[in-house]
Design an enzyme around this catalytic site. Sequence first.
Site, PDB file in Angstrom:
ATOM      1  N   GLU A 134       0.831  -1.206   0.000  1.00 45.88           N
ATOM      2  CA  GLU A 134       0.000   0.000   0.000  1.00 45.88           C
ATOM      3  C   GLU A 134       0.859   1.246   0.000  1.00 45.88           C
ATOM      4  OE1 GLU A 134      -2.480  -0.347   3.508  1.00 45.88           O
ATOM      5  OE2 GLU A 134      -1.001   0.694   4.730  1.00 45.88           O
ATOM      6  N   ARG A 194      -8.112  -8.968  18.396  1.00 46.52           N
ATOM      7  CA  ARG A 194      -7.541  -9.545  19.618  1.00 46.52           C
ATOM      8  C   ARG A 194      -7.290  -8.410  20.605  1.00 46.52           C
ATOM      9  NH1 ARG A 194      -2.643  -7.135  18.835  1.00 46.52           N
ATOM     10  NH2 ARG A 194      -1.875  -7.155  16.703  1.00 46.52           N
TER      11      ARG A 194
END
Lengths: 503, 503, 168, 168
Positions: free
Chosen positions: B200, B292
Amino acid sequence: MIRKVLVANRGEIAVRILRACREMGIATVAVYSEPDRDSLPVRLADEAVCVGPAPALESYLRIDAILDAARSTGADAIHPGYGFLSENAEFAERCAEAGIRFVGPKPEVMRSMGLKVEARDIARAAGVPLVPGSAGAIAEADAIREEALRIGLPVLIKASAGGGGKGMRVVREEKDLVGAAEAARREAQAAFGNPAVFVEKFVERPRHVEIQVLADEHGNAVHLGERECSIQRRHQKILEETPSPVVSPEMRERMGTAALDLVHKVGYTSAGTVEFLVDADGSFYFLEMNTRIQVEHPISEAVTGVDLVQWQLRIANGEKLTLRQEDLTPRGHAIECRIYAEDPANGFLPSPGRVVHAFEPNGPGIRHDSALWSGLQVTPDYDPILSKIVVHAEDRERAIAKMRAVLAETVVFGVETPIRFLFDVLAHPSFVSGDTTTDFIDRHMKDWTPGGADELPDAVWIAAALDRVLRGGESGSAAAGEGASGELPEPWETIGRFEIGGR
Amino acid sequence: MIRKVLVANRGEIAVRILRACREMGIATVAVYSEPDRDSLPVRLADEAVCVGPAPALESYLRIDAILDAARSTGADAIHPGYGFLSENAEFAERCAEAGIRFVGPKPEVMRSMGLKVEARDIARAAGVPLVPGSAGAIAEADAIREEALRIGLPVLIKASAGGGGKGMRVVREEKDLVGAAEAARREAQAAFGNPAVFVEKFVERPRHVEIQVLADEHGNAVHLGERECSIQRRHQKILEETPSPVVSPEMRERMGTAALDLVHKVGYTSAGTVEFLVDADGSFYFLEMNTRIQVEHPISEAVTGVDLVQWQLRIANGEKLTLRQEDLTPRGHAIECRIYAEDPANGFLPSPGRVVHAFEPNGPGIRHDSALWSGLQVTPDYDPILSKIVVHAEDRERAIAKMRAVLAETVVFGVETPIRFLFDVLAHPSFVSGDTTTDFIDRHMKDWTPGGADELPDAVWIAAALDRVLRGGESGSAAAGEGASGELPEPWETIGRFEIGGR
Amino acid sequence: MPEFELSIRGVTRRVRVEAGEGGRYQVTLDDRTCEVEARRTGMHAISMLFDERSVDARVARDGDRRFVAVDGHTCTVTLPERSAGAAAGGGAVGDGRITTPMPGKVVAVKVAAGDSVAEGDTLVIVEAMKMEHDLRAPFDGKVAAVHCQEGAAVQFGDVVAEVAPTEG
Amino acid sequence: MPEFELSIRGVTRRVRVEAGEGGRYQVTLDDRTCEVEARRTGMHAISMLFDERSVDARVARDGDRRFVAVDGHTCTVTLPERSAGAAAGGGAVGDGRITTPMPGKVVAVKVAAGDSVAEGDTLVIVEAMKMEHDLRAPFDGKVAAVHCQEGAAVQFGDVVAEVAPTEG
């Protein structure tokens, strides 16, 4: 600007204040008595001055020595902590005369509030409700007796100067009046240098709930809600929590407003605490005002996010209070357990001695305000507080669970402590349900013992055996009399060996 | 009801989770690799199962061994922590098949969010702005090169699975593309068992700001504000704070709403983090979602009073979220410093070895999430995080001062740590002014050293000399070659002596 | 009376310690003497008072390495007459010997003996704690020797390769 | 092989410890044997694994007293063959010897030898840490002896007075 603060105290509160100064970029001076040479405050401070031998009257209560230490080190402010000279108006005046800022309210305010009788008069004038009591301080045993009988037994005899359970006696029977009065006067004299006592009606099964306030020198004041301090032994708090299980937001506002009325009435500045008795129907009565930081201040800090000691210093520095009352709603629940060197299975008698090893666990929502270290010699000269464990959690149930988990991990070897006792208090159904009145310990924990050896897990025995073996040394049972030679030495033993002389 | 949790992790996060379970009355199982036998998680847990030798692929990443441990101990839930199997959807599925609750989102959600490409598609569909990047994961070095040139250099090559800076490379020049792609693929394979990477646009001088969310299985979700995580070395965070110096209440609400849009779009449950890049004009772009608990979760806990790990367990237990968004306004300011075994003066290279001694100070507003102990052997097999220091104070200025005071007291001997480096970061004018972009360390701290010996206070030399003398042993300079015999032994040395056999 | 040398961060100073009464010590550092009252308050702590100034030092020992921390300054201390070799840090050394800056595992060997290399070329890649670290040529030259192979474990300071400078 | 007795809270148990391989020990407590893998993880900590069960014990020693803490149970341990005297607690003992329950200072002596006393009468007042503690007569009787005076320092377990029961 305050540049250097002398901390006229010892133990955990001295550590607390020293850390606050350090964070604020303020230089620090510790004073210490001879046996406190190795204490944490001395080690944390930038400078340390010995002010005398062990007895407090010859060290921590010696105004001249403390002012000399401030002058010789160039300290421009003194923080008195709690106990010792913290509520001694003469000391505050002497500081002012010496050009040293006293971190606390003005001497005249301390004097008014420190004398319980005058404090009651002011509270009355401010419209705060009072418990019936003697109109003035009394110095004669006979007069005490007379006044007690007038008010009606049971009564509480309390030192007029000072607090913290010292010089305090409950008397239920006429025959005990004179002896109790004598003892209270003697303790008051020893602790505060003033034998005058005060008699008031003893309210049965009350709660002790207090309001923390902060006020600046510009007329601004806020309260930080209440602390429930009903779990007491020997009339001294041992476990505190906030919010109180019985204080609703509406009652908090009423109590807070009453406390602030008193603050404005007397022109109070700095941190202070207004103590109330709360009876079964939720009525509250003014008890006294403590013109100093309290032992249990951390629980208010936990639920409000405010650093009270830093604010004491900022207020002493002339700063304006920037806290807004509406931002001080308590968030979550906090509990403090005081860890004393004392034996809960033996009437909470002091347990001096050497702390052979101490362990204090870390983690989320856990705070230790502590002067504990492995090797600390606890002398019989001072209040035996070692440390305070403070937990903060989302609600009361979780705070209780967290405190129990912390107590189960905390270890102090060498002196007795109430760690297991407090663990059991927190599990008691009456505590869990919030039924916390000042007679809680007498009612529910009177015959508490740590339990017999039969109740111990086998792992205790196995660990003891393995420690014996893993330490080396001779191993058979025939070694009696040989002492512990050959075993792995404790650090404090090797310290002892190398302490004197360096070859 | 969850009765027994197996913690499929190590180090400080395992300690954090074990303590949360303990407070909730949940029994615990630790799993450990051979060198971690003596680690704090093993010692804190109720049960401990060895799952293999040092390499993570043979222990902490072994799904079968971990499920076997859960079955043999009767654990009914597994908390994966961060790293290792925490974002492995296959593991979550295998748990479900074994009838064991996985403490985290549903496997299909993990899979979608774990694959950065799919996560970007979902974010796009939820209306969350994105940074330009490759349309899919790429496994061939040539294709990576092509895509990078299409997007325009500089680009960031990142592992498609996982995060935490592993398998991540910035490439500014075309000639470096193939080598970087290879290295990224190799690291991604080693760390996550999946070599696919993703390219990216590299946004120059961005901030890394992330939003913490909590969502239950009943459709309720809240966000807990942002964390500013811009202070990074090797693309890994080392210091985080909240609130961010650039996030206004209005921007917090917009970012929080975007994060919750994504949560609702994918049916996310448990704790999670939506990461954004924030550019100089305050625009924010979705980066990825971490499914998480994060390393830096404690700072959000500090300013909101919420226990995220306990909520993960409560949500896994089917409980409803009782937190209300309006109660989650941040109070005060929190900073976390990560203490790694690494050398900040030498490119932050890992510094394995034995922790000869460690000291972590206590006090108000200080939290240590720590797996440190004196004697810990830091092996090169795992991420070298030792502990996290978290401070909470009334405002940013005071939080910085508190963290500096804590760092000045914290001691780790035996391995290199960034303690002094972080102390200096916190004093840097650009940090103090809040100018924290992800290139902060490269720009301001590139040539950092701990300073020469000439800058040390004399007390350092004197203490070293006195320690030499107070430890005993021979004292003259002629003693060369005699070793350290006769000196006061370190505990870990005497431990070593008595470890093997008990006679 | 104890007199010895201490080295911290490459600087060596001579100290003399003379024990007096009641935990007092005269410490002479190079040629300046000060009086300190010092107490060991634990295995790893020394409390020192210089007149009124209080300094709390943390101390420890690990073989020949000693550690001191005062006011946030953490230092490794050696007694120079005892420290032999191994003192120098890792990385590429001026003599062309390529040493590992950390313990870990060799994940790639990019060159063989005899290869020509340019300054900055990667020779060997070592991994520890999941981070790769490239060991590069310190100058243009030829690879004189490779002392490791892929998959091998290496310790701090191991020489993994040698580069000889290009002549001329 | 090490075999000895341990006393905790008045109960004595016989233990035998047999060392095996790799930090394993067979520990026999009275007549039950279990196998433990044990590691000293510090001067004051032992980590024990009984199969999968993990127990972290804190331990210390102070002369003949040893300390163990497991899961919030803190105990003082003695090796009985070594502990002589001084084991009994303070307070009034059945034989009429009045001992101090803590170190401190005598602030008042209320009786003299020969005085008649009733059960519960205060004989001596000891102060420590600013708290007064009354030492009282354990039964009706006569003061047989007073072993202290006002202002004197006393240690734990000192006999400060003796009371003889009233005959008949």
